[in-house]
Motif scaffolding. Structure first.
Motif, mmCIF file in Angstrom:
data_model
loop_
_atom_site.group_PDB
_atom_site.id
_atom_site.type_symbol
_atom_site.label_atom_id
_atom_site.label_comp_id
_atom_site.label_asym_id
_atom_site.label_seq_id
_atom_site.Cartn_x
_atom_site.Cartn_y
_atom_site.Cartn_z
ATOM 1 N N ALA A 103 4.769 12.818 0.770
ATOM 2 C CA ALA A 103 5.273 11.424 0.619
ATOM 3 C C ALA A 103 6.521 11.313 -0.282
ATOM 4 C CB ALA A 103 4.265 10.380 0.101
ATOM 5 N N SER A 125 4.604 7.998 4.099
ATOM 6 C CA SER A 125 4.395 9.449 4.078
ATOM 7 C C SER A 125 5.080 10.218 5.205
ATOM 8 C CB SER A 125 3.212 9.999 3.849
ATOM 9 O OG SER A 125 2.246 9.806 5.074
ATOM 10 N N PHE A 145 -4.280 10.760 3.514
ATOM 11 C CA PHE A 145 -3.180 10.516 4.137
ATOM 12 C C PHE A 145 -3.413 9.531 5.594
ATOM 13 C CE2 PHE A 145 -1.743 14.016 1.621
ATOM 14 C CZ PHE A 145 -0.725 13.401 1.183
ATOM 15 N N PRO A 337 10.545 9.126 4.078
ATOM 16 C CA PRO A 337 9.188 8.435 3.538
ATOM 17 C C PRO A 337 9.861 7.340 2.683
ATOM 18 C CG PRO A 337 8.480 10.625 3.632
ATOM 19 C CD PRO A 337 10.062 10.737 3.968
#
Length: 797
Positions: A103, A125, A145, A337
């Motif tokens: 990220a 991310s 994630f 990101p």
């Protein structure tokens, strides 16, 4: 009086909460516009290998025969790609490390409330920005994630959480599982048209999380054969994975590869703090869009690593861990990101100057977008006249004011008091200051009448003060485990128990069978703790795991440790010794080395302290109606027995605070997560469970506190000191210390520095609140009396 107490407590809660509101509120913002490089990317796909817990030096160095443990990676460095060190930040844990990698920011501090395992707030991310992502590995990392990603484009394959067992015979299976599943995946894709078409899209990511090295490091230490052999296995597995991928895509030259680690590991098998062994991780990248190896005659690094690793001829390019996220985004052409603070390492890119310039510009705009949103949000919730740059003019003015005060205003005892406070403050940074304080305690009888009136008590006080003073000079717990010291502590407890038992039998006309059985049962509990600790240590060394019988016995000893003292007589000496025996049986199970001796020495000093305080009270002409040996703990307190306060009571309160700080830092600076050693809980469980392991280690921390508070319960009883008066004095001392730490709170530097400064402030602010809890627990342990069976009622006629 009660109203002022409640008001004071409320004010302290407000100040306590203010630190969390300032420092532990999520810094992440939302509402930014995605930014990406408008030029075509060099790679269609990215493969990210993360070897959890891998130290840079252990990977890059040559073994005793001059051979590389990772020949595939070394070949990449010399012939195919670029390399360097990735500098991580604290806390060097798996969650913040992976967040920084994928990220691009150094984790959200508010995640601490969820044990670093859950997303405290949503964040963007690389995985979220990708067209598709396939990932294999630990459920703790991959699901993190997947939760933060929108749509249905992230696919995770994880093993069962119970597989993460530090006591397992072979934890390399965590990595071989990943490699086997990836091979099966690409084999199945050839017969699955839908999957095959997705795999041939652009902007896709493959993420392989390899946990075996980290697990072996915790179980066997990074210097072990198991840790180093696991590196060889990962190296061979990666070579096979690259071959599988290149074969699947027909060697089209459109795959970029990155190999790194989330954090390193200390020599004693822990991580979380800022030691170089934890913050220096390997970084190797090759494939589409990456520069080939560059031979150089000189490098810009002053450390001796290059020569040790024999890589001085190949250009090393170090980066910050958060810089990896923008690099990966640039390689496959996805938006940077949104929450990333990483700076694109353009020296790694093998592309045109135009592409590099556009990528750098995009990176700058993306970071600027966060600043604009943050400033707008801050402005909306702040009064206009307060939205001005912060100016610092306060401590300097205070020091200037102090210098104008004549020295004659400072009385002798005030200087001593301030010196004592400063020693307590400094002990939070330098453990050896506790040694200095204990040495001063050892000399205290010589400047009072105690030495002339009670030489035997004074000698005992001096001996145990000097003995306890040795502990802060020893290494932090966990770095040098020694099972024989644990066994030695158990034997000393048993020897002391026999002496006490003999003394009680001689002193009492009739020793009740119930009391004798209880004493023998507690001694048996200590013996069982020693056997279980030794047996578990041997079993784990042989890679046979944690025996079920040992686990059951450990939990039973822990469960009974708070009940057995309640069955003992309420006479001061017997009850306190019963508490010591019960808590020592648990502490032995939680010990790995010299710290097993700490509660025993501390308790001996506490026993002497009780006698010292009664003796000093008699010197002031205050009569004590009972001897220490005949005093009994009682649930009901007679307020008529309380006396007025004397200046010496401030010294008693200071002694209490000093002993509590010694109990806290005596065996290590536990304000740093780096001081925790997971091996401490292996008698109870070896399967990774952060909250259960944390609770057990927290109880290990609290045991010395409980011993100190039980002793002070006796001091209050023998000196007729009111607990309300005590809390008032402790409140003053802790508030003075809190003022020190309030001005020492940092909002710059490494997260270790920031977190440590905050934790120091929180510890001191919590002292009074925790003291209330500990005082209640000590009161319960010392005064409550349980009976296994009722006695027959007597009837008066």
């Amino acid at each position: 009086m009660l109203l002022f107490f409640i008001l004071g407590l409320f004010v302290h809660f407000v100040f306590f909460g203010s630190i969390f509101d300032i420092y532990f509120t999520s810094p992440l913002v939302h509402g930014m516009t995605p930014q990406f490089t408008p030029l075509p990317p060099p790679a269609k796909r990215l493969v990210l290998f993360v070897a959890d817990g891998l130290r840079a030096d252990t990977l890059y160095e040559l073994d005793e025969n001059g051979n590389s443990r990772a020949p595939f990676i070394r070949n990449i460095i010399m012939h195919e790609g670029s390399w360097g060190l990735s500098h991580t930040r604290v806390p060097t844990e798996s969650r913040p490390g992976h967040v920084a990698l994928i990220a691009g920011f150094y984790e959200d501090v508010s995640a601490v409330a969820k044990g670093w395992k859950e997303n405290p707030v949503e964040f963007d991310s690389l995985i979220n920005e990708s067209k598709y992502t396939w990932s294999w590995g630990s459920p703790d990392i991959l699901t993190m994630f997947a939760k933060g990603a929108y749509g249905d484009h992230v696919f995770t394959y994880t093993y069962d959480a119970d597989s993460e067992d530090f006591g397992a015979h072979d934890v390399t299976k965590l990595d071989t599982w990943v490699f086997d599943k990836v091979k099966e995946f690409f084999h199945a894709a050839r017969n699955n048209q839908s999957l095959f078409s997705k795999l041939n899209e652009e902007k896709i990511v493959f993420f392989l999380h390899l946990l075996g090295i980290d697990t072996n490091g915790h179980a066997h230490r990074p210097s072990s054969r198991e840790y180093k052999d696991n590196i060889k296995l990962v190296d061979a597995g990666m070579k096979e994975m690259v071959s599988v991928l290149e074969h699947f895509y027909g060697n089209d030259g459109k795959t970029a590869f990155i190999f790194t680690s989330d954090h390193g590991m200390t020599d004693w098998g822990s991580h979380g703090a800022g030691h170089p062994s934890e913050t220096l991780t390997p970084f190797v990248t090759w494939g589409a869009g990456i520069k080939y190896p560059q031979k150089v005659s000189a490098q810009k690094f002053d450390d001796a690593f290059l020569k040790e690793w024999r890589l001085e001829s190949w250009k090393r390019q170090d980066i910050h861990q958060a810089d990896i996220a923008p690099l990966m985004a640039s390689l496959i052409g996805v938006p940077f990101p949104l929450n990333s603070v990483g700076i694109l390492p353009v020296d790694y890119l093998n592309n045109t100057d135009l592409f590099k310039a556009e990528s750098m510009f995009t990176n700058a705009i993306q970071i600027l977008e966060q600043f604009k949103v943050k400033m707008t949000q801050k402005k909306e919730v702040t009064l206009p006249f307060l939205f001005i740059p912060f100016k610092f003019q306060v401590i300097q003015d205070f020091v200037t004011l102090l210098l104008t005060v004549p020295p004659s205003y400072f009385v002798g005892y005030l200087l001593v008091f301030i010196l004592g406070i400063e020693i307590l403050v400094l002990s939070f940074f330098y453990r050896y200051m506790l040694t200095a304080g204990l040495l001063a305690f050892a000399g205290w009888p010589f400047i009072t009448q105690l030495w002339t009136r009670a030489k035997s008590i004074s000698l005992s006080w001096i001996f145990f003060s000097l003995l306890l003073a040795a502990f802060p000079l020893m290494p932090v717990v966990g770095r040098k485990p020694d099972i024989f010291l644990v066994m030695g502590a158990g034997l000393l407890v048993l020897l002391l128990s026999l002496c006490v038992l003999t003394s009680l039998i001689k002193r009492k006309d009739s020793f009740i069978n119930e009391e004798l059985l209880l004493h023998l049962f507690q001694m048996l509990s200590v013996v069982l703790s020693m056997c279980v600790t030794y047996s578990t240590h041997s079993s784990l060394r042989k890679k046979q795991g944690l025996p079920l019988l040992n686990q059951i016995i450990s939990w039973l000893i822990l469960a009974f440790s708070l009940v057995l003292p309640l069955l003992s007589p309420t006479s001061l000496f017997e009850r306190l010794f019963s508490i010591l025996l019960s808590l020592m049986s648990t502490y032995i199970l939680l010990s790995t080395g010299y710290e097993a001796l700490f509660p025993l020495v501390l308790s001996c000093l506490m026993f002497v302290w009780i006698q010292v305080e009664q003796e000093t009270l008699q010197q002031r002409g205050i009569s004590c109606k009972q001897k220490v040996t005949s005093v009994r703990f009682t649930c009901s307190t007679d307020i008529t027995q309380f006396r007025q306060l004397y200046l010496d009571d401030v010294r008693r309160a200071f002694f209490l605070v000093f002993f509590l700080v010694t109990a806290f830092f005596g065996t290590g600076n536990i304000a740093s997560v780096n001081s925790f050693d997971l091996a401490s809980v292996y008698c109870f469980l070896t399967v990774f469970s952060p909250f259960m392991m944390g609770a057990l280690m927290m109880w290990k921390i609290l045991i010395p506190f409980v011993l100190v508070m039980c002793a002070f319960e006796a001091v209050q009883l023998t000196t007729q000191l009111s607990s309300k008066s005590l809390f008032l004095m402790v409140l003053v001392i802790s508030d003075i210390m809190a003022l020190h730490f309030f001005f020492l709170v940092k909002d710059y530097g490494s997260w270790l520095d920031i977190g440590t400064s905050i934790s120091h402030y929180v510890i001191v602010m919590s002292m009074t609140i925790v003291l209330v809890f500990l005082n209640g627990l000590a009161h319960l342990l010392t005064t409550k009396k349980l009976r296994l069976y009722g006695k027959p009622k007597s009837h008066l006629i």
